[in-house]
Design a protein around this motif. Structure first.
Motif, mmCIF file in Angstrom:
data_model
loop_
_atom_site.group_PDB
_atom_site.id
_atom_site.type_symbol
_atom_site.label_atom_id
_atom_site.label_comp_id
_atom_site.label_asym_id
_atom_site.label_seq_id
_atom_site.Cartn_x
_atom_site.Cartn_y
_atom_site.Cartn_z
ATOM 1 N N PHE A 73 62.556 33.469 45.388
ATOM 2 C CA PHE A 73 61.402 32.867 46.063
ATOM 3 C C PHE A 73 60.459 33.990 46.451
ATOM 4 O O PHE A 73 60.870 34.949 47.115
ATOM 5 N N GLY A 74 59.203 33.869 46.049
ATOM 6 C CA GLY A 74 58.259 34.946 46.316
ATOM 7 C C GLY A 74 56.901 34.461 46.787
ATOM 8 O O GLY A 74 56.544 33.291 46.637
ATOM 9 N N LEU A 75 56.176 35.385 47.366
ATOM 10 C CA LEU A 75 54.784 35.162 47.774
ATOM 11 C C LEU A 75 53.931 36.240 47.146
ATOM 12 O O LEU A 75 54.275 37.424 47.190
ATOM 13 N N ASN A 76 52.830 35.816 46.554
ATOM 14 C CA ASN A 76 51.873 36.774 46.019
ATOM 15 C C ASN A 76 50.462 36.349 46.399
ATOM 16 O O ASN A 76 50.207 35.164 46.664
ATOM 17 N N VAL A 77 49.567 37.293 46.412
ATOM 18 C CA VAL A 77 48.165 37.049 46.728
ATOM 19 C C VAL A 77 47.333 37.690 45.637
ATOM 20 O O VAL A 77 47.507 38.871 45.326
ATOM 21 N N THR A 78 46.450 36.920 45.036
ATOM 22 C CA THR A 78 45.650 37.448 43.936
ATOM 23 C C THR A 78 44.577 38.395 44.461
ATOM 24 O O THR A 78 44.006 38.172 45.531
ATOM 25 N N LYS A 79 44.349 39.440 43.702
ATOM 26 C CA LYS A 79 43.270 40.367 44.052
ATOM 27 C C LYS A 79 41.915 39.820 43.622
ATOM 28 O O LYS A 79 40.897 40.078 44.258
ATOM 29 N N SER A 80 41.906 39.058 42.527
ATOM 30 C CA SER A 80 40.665 38.456 42.060
ATOM 31 C C SER A 80 40.280 37.296 42.969
ATOM 32 O O SER A 80 41.136 36.596 43.512
ATOM 33 N N LYS A 81 38.998 37.073 43.150
ATOM 34 C CA LYS A 81 38.487 36.043 44.049
ATOM 35 C C LYS A 81 38.229 34.745 43.294
ATOM 36 O O LYS A 81 37.887 34.747 42.109
ATOM 37 N N PHE A 82 38.404 33.627 43.988
ATOM 38 C CA PHE A 82 38.049 32.318 43.462
ATOM 39 C C PHE A 82 37.058 31.697 44.433
ATOM 40 O O PHE A 82 37.439 31.163 45.473
ATOM 41 N N PRO A 83 35.764 31.800 44.128
ATOM 42 C CA PRO A 83 34.742 31.330 45.071
ATOM 43 C C PRO A 83 34.784 29.817 45.253
ATOM 44 O O PRO A 83 35.111 29.064 44.333
ATOM 45 N N GLY A 84 34.453 29.393 46.455
ATOM 46 C CA GLY A 84 34.416 27.969 46.741
ATOM 47 C C GLY A 84 35.778 27.457 47.179
ATOM 48 O O GLY A 84 36.700 28.210 47.477
ATOM 49 N N ASN A 85 35.899 26.131 47.198
ATOM 50 C CA ASN A 85 37.151 25.518 47.657
ATOM 51 C C ASN A 85 37.531 24.340 46.768
ATOM 52 O O ASN A 85 38.086 23.347 47.238
ATOM 53 N N ASP A 86 37.220 24.448 45.476
ATOM 54 C CA ASP A 86 37.477 23.364 44.532
ATOM 55 C C ASP A 86 38.906 23.473 44.000
ATOM 56 O O ASP A 86 39.167 24.114 42.978
ATOM 57 N N LEU A 87 39.842 22.835 44.686
ATOM 58 C CA LEU A 87 41.237 22.909 44.281
ATOM 59 C C LEU A 87 41.504 22.168 42.970
ATOM 60 O O LEU A 87 42.400 22.549 42.216
ATOM 61 N N GLU A 88 40.747 21.121 42.696
ATOM 62 C CA GLU A 88 40.925 20.405 41.422
ATOM 63 C C GLU A 88 40.596 21.325 40.248
ATOM 64 O O GLU A 88 41.298 21.332 39.235
ATOM 65 N N LEU A 89 39.526 22.089 40.389
ATOM 66 C CA LEU A 89 39.154 23.035 39.342
ATOM 67 C C LEU A 89 40.217 24.111 39.191
ATOM 68 O O LEU A 89 40.626 24.449 38.068
ATOM 69 N N LEU A 90 40.683 24.656 40.322
ATOM 70 C CA LEU A 90 41.703 25.694 40.279
ATOM 71 C C LEU A 90 43.001 25.156 39.682
ATOM 72 O O LEU A 90 43.670 25.853 38.904
ATOM 73 N N ASP A 145 38.566 32.432 49.540
ATOM 74 C CA ASP A 145 38.450 32.904 48.154
ATOM 75 C C ASP A 145 39.677 33.644 47.640
ATOM 76 O O ASP A 145 39.697 34.067 46.488
ATOM 77 N N GLN A 146 40.699 33.839 48.456
ATOM 78 C CA GLN A 146 41.948 34.457 47.998
ATOM 79 C C GLN A 146 42.961 33.365 47.688
ATOM 80 O O GLN A 146 43.108 32.409 48.458
ATOM 81 N N VAL A 147 43.664 33.519 46.558
ATOM 82 C CA VAL A 147 44.677 32.545 46.172
ATOM 83 C C VAL A 147 46.049 33.048 46.622
ATOM 84 O O VAL A 147 46.479 34.138 46.236
ATOM 85 N N PHE A 148 46.731 32.259 47.451
ATOM 86 C CA PHE A 148 48.095 32.554 47.881
ATOM 87 C C PHE A 148 49.044 31.713 47.028
ATOM 88 O O PHE A 148 48.893 30.491 46.939
ATOM 89 N N LEU A 149 50.013 32.365 46.420
ATOM 90 C CA LEU A 149 50.956 31.696 45.526
ATOM 91 C C LEU A 149 52.375 31.803 46.072
ATOM 92 O O LEU A 149 52.881 32.901 46.290
ATOM 93 N N PHE A 150 53.018 30.649 46.277
ATOM 94 C CA PHE A 150 54.423 30.578 46.670
ATOM 95 C C PHE A 150 55.205 30.077 45.459
ATOM 96 O O PHE A 150 54.852 29.050 44.880
ATOM 97 N N ASN A 151 56.272 30.799 45.097
ATOM 98 C CA ASN A 151 56.927 30.546 43.822
ATOM 99 C C ASN A 151 58.452 30.525 43.969
ATOM 100 O O ASN A 151 59.057 31.523 44.346
#
Length: 215
Positions: A73-90, A145-151
């Protein structure tokens, strides 16, 4: 009739061996402002263990593993930005990425849901790559704009024993972050820091040969 009942009993017993209820969990602080509940016997992986198990991927910010080192089980945070808050697009972007990344992907569920007052993209799937099959339970969220990923990941042959636990872990994610973070790997006491060796390149583009030792 007795034979039929005996067969049904055996099949039921075998089924219970392949599935299990969620394990008992304990609260873990992954980083400042981020908590989750994990199985009590999960332990933080050392940098050396991470480097050995995931040599060709970017090191996760935090990675916990089972005693047998099979379930992670891990947590990561992307360095690249995702502007806005459109979760459907993401969500569509990540789904497309999975389909191109693996030879075959079987989605068990995919949705956008609210967990502890925060919206998450949720994926659960079994992926096949080069003959190996892996079960993944993922949650994504955006913080400025930062994506947090739980895996949560494990080999597909044992996923039925762990699926209930994975689905119990994800709703325990709690985040109190409201601003972006500077991605740093926290050094733990007693954990040897893993630093990949830099290879000096010769003008030809090949690794430079070490200088002969002086006599």
């Amino acid at each position: 009739m007795r034979l039929v009942n005996s067969v049904l009993f055996v099949l039921s017993f075998l089924f219970t061996l392949n599935t299990s209820s969620a394990q008992k969990l304990k609260s873990v602080k992954l980083m400042e402002g981020v908590k989750v509940s994990l199985p009590k016997d999960f332990a933080l992986m050392s940098d050396d263990d991470v480097a050995q198990k995931y040599p060709s991927t970017k090191k996760p910010l935090v990675l916990y593993t089972s005693p047998d080192r099979i379930i992670d089980f891990g947590l990561n945070v992307t360095k690249s930005k995702f502007p806005g808050n459109d979760l459907e697009l993401l969500k569509g972007i990540y789904k497309s990425t999975f389909l191109h990344m693996y030879n075959k992907v079987t989605f068990l569920q995919e949705e956008i849901k609210t967990v502890n007052k925060r919206k998450f993209i949720s994926f659960e799937f079994i992926a096949e790559f080069e003959g190996q099959r892996t079960y993944s339970n993922l949650m994504y969220t955006l913080v400025k704009d930062q994506v947090f990923l739980f895996n949560f990941t494990c080999p597909q042959p044992v996923y039925q024993k762990w699926q209930a636990t994975a689905n119990a872990i994800m709703p325990t994610i709690k985040m109190s972050l409201s601003t972006p973070i500077e991605v740093k790997h926290e050094e733990k006491a007693g954990v040897k820091k893993y630093v990949p060796k830099k290879i000096k390149m010769a003008p030809s583009g090949k690794p430079a040969q070490p200088a002969p030792a002086s006599k």
